[in-house]
Design a protein around this motif. Sequence first.
Motif, short mmCIF file in Angstrom:
data_model
loop_
_atom_site.label_atom_id
_atom_site.label_comp_id
_atom_site.label_asym_id
_atom_site.label_seq_id
_atom_site.Cartn_x
_atom_site.Cartn_y
_atom_site.Cartn_z
N ASP A 1 2.65 -28.94 53.63
CA ASP A 1 3.70 -29.80 53.06
C ASP A 1 3.95 -29.45 51.60
O ASP A 1 5.10 -29.36 51.15
N THR A 2 2.88 -29.28 50.84
CA THR A 2 3.02 -28.96 49.43
C THR A 2 3.70 -27.61 49.24
O THR A 2 4.57 -27.46 48.39
N ARG A 3 3.31 -26.62 50.02
CA ARG A 3 3.94 -25.29 49.90
C ARG A 3 5.42 -25.37 50.24
O ARG A 3 6.25 -24.73 49.58
N ALA A 4 5.77 -26.15 51.26
CA ALA A 4 7.18 -26.30 51.63
C ALA A 4 7.96 -26.98 50.51
O ALA A 4 9.08 -26.58 50.18
N GLN A 5 7.35 -28.01 49.90
CA GLN A 5 8.03 -28.69 48.80
C GLN A 5 8.23 -27.76 47.61
O GLN A 5 9.29 -27.74 46.99
N TYR A 6 7.20 -26.98 47.27
CA TYR A 6 7.34 -26.02 46.16
C TYR A 6 8.44 -25.00 46.45
O TYR A 6 9.23 -24.66 45.58
N ALA A 7 8.46 -24.50 47.69
CA ALA A 7 9.47 -23.51 48.05
C ALA A 7 10.87 -24.10 47.95
O ALA A 7 11.79 -23.45 47.42
N LEU A 8 11.06 -25.32 48.44
CA LEU A 8 12.38 -25.96 48.35
C LEU A 8 12.76 -26.25 46.91
O LEU A 8 13.93 -26.10 46.52
N MET A 9 11.79 -26.67 46.08
CA MET A 9 12.09 -26.90 44.66
C MET A 9 12.53 -25.61 43.98
O MET A 9 13.49 -25.62 43.20
N MET A 10 11.85 -24.51 44.28
CA MET A 10 12.24 -23.23 43.70
C MET A 10 13.62 -22.80 44.20
O MET A 10 14.44 -22.31 43.42
N LEU A 11 13.87 -22.99 45.49
CA LEU A 11 15.16 -22.62 46.07
C LEU A 11 16.30 -23.40 45.42
O LEU A 11 17.27 -22.82 44.91
N PHE A 12 16.19 -24.73 45.42
CA PHE A 12 17.27 -25.54 44.87
C PHE A 12 17.38 -25.38 43.35
O PHE A 12 18.48 -25.40 42.79
N GLY A 13 16.26 -25.19 42.67
CA GLY A 13 16.30 -24.94 41.22
C GLY A 13 17.00 -23.62 40.91
O GLY A 13 17.82 -23.55 39.99
N GLY A 14 16.68 -22.59 41.69
CA GLY A 14 17.35 -21.30 41.50
C GLY A 14 18.83 -21.37 41.79
O GLY A 14 19.66 -20.81 41.06
N LEU A 15 19.19 -22.05 42.88
CA LEU A 15 20.60 -22.22 43.20
C LEU A 15 21.33 -23.02 42.12
O LEU A 15 22.50 -22.76 41.82
N CYS A 16 20.64 -23.99 41.54
CA CYS A 16 21.21 -24.80 40.46
C CYS A 16 21.55 -23.90 39.27
O CYS A 16 22.64 -24.01 38.69
N ILE A 17 20.63 -23.02 38.91
CA ILE A 17 20.87 -22.11 37.78
C ILE A 17 22.02 -21.14 38.11
O ILE A 17 22.89 -20.89 37.26
N LEU A 18 22.02 -20.60 39.32
CA LEU A 18 23.11 -19.70 39.72
C LEU A 18 24.46 -20.41 39.69
O LEU A 18 25.46 -19.86 39.24
N ALA A 19 24.48 -21.64 40.19
CA ALA A 19 25.74 -22.40 40.21
C ALA A 19 26.23 -22.71 38.81
O ALA A 19 27.44 -22.78 38.56
N ALA A 20 25.29 -22.89 37.86
CA ALA A 20 25.69 -23.19 36.49
C ALA A 20 26.48 -22.05 35.86
O ALA A 20 27.34 -22.28 35.01
N PHE A 21 26.18 -20.82 36.28
CA PHE A 21 26.86 -19.66 35.71
C PHE A 21 27.90 -19.06 36.64
O PHE A 21 28.47 -18.01 36.35
N ALA A 22 28.14 -19.70 37.77
CA ALA A 22 29.11 -19.19 38.74
C ALA A 22 30.53 -19.34 38.22
O ALA A 22 30.85 -20.29 37.50
N PRO A 23 31.39 -18.40 38.59
CA PRO A 23 32.79 -18.48 38.14
C PRO A 23 33.59 -19.46 39.00
O PRO A 23 34.47 -19.06 39.77
N LEU A 24 33.26 -20.72 38.90
CA LEU A 24 33.94 -21.76 39.66
C LEU A 24 34.71 -22.64 38.69
O LEU A 24 34.50 -22.59 37.47
#
Length: 77
Positions: free
Chosen positions: A11-34
């Motif tokens: 459970d902890t590994r899954a939570q860490y993986a999802l936090m990293m995934l959504f955090g990374g997507l958050c950073i990418l979206a912040a710099f996306a040309p939208l």
Amino acid sequence: MIAEIRRANRDTRAQYALMMLFGGLCILAAFAPLGETIRIATVGTLFGFTAGLWVSHLLQVLRRAVDERATATQVRA
């Protein structure tokens, strides 16, 4: 830190993986040309998922510690 993650339960590994995934997507979206409105909504949503997972993980760790302490107290009594 990698060794600690490998020792953690599934459970902890899954939570860490999802936090990293959504955090990374958050950073990418912040710099996306939208458009500004879409970018703000996307970053806010992804950050909300990341923060929600983090709070959920903290509550899970706290609950596990309380349960372990209660078990240890019952064994001593």
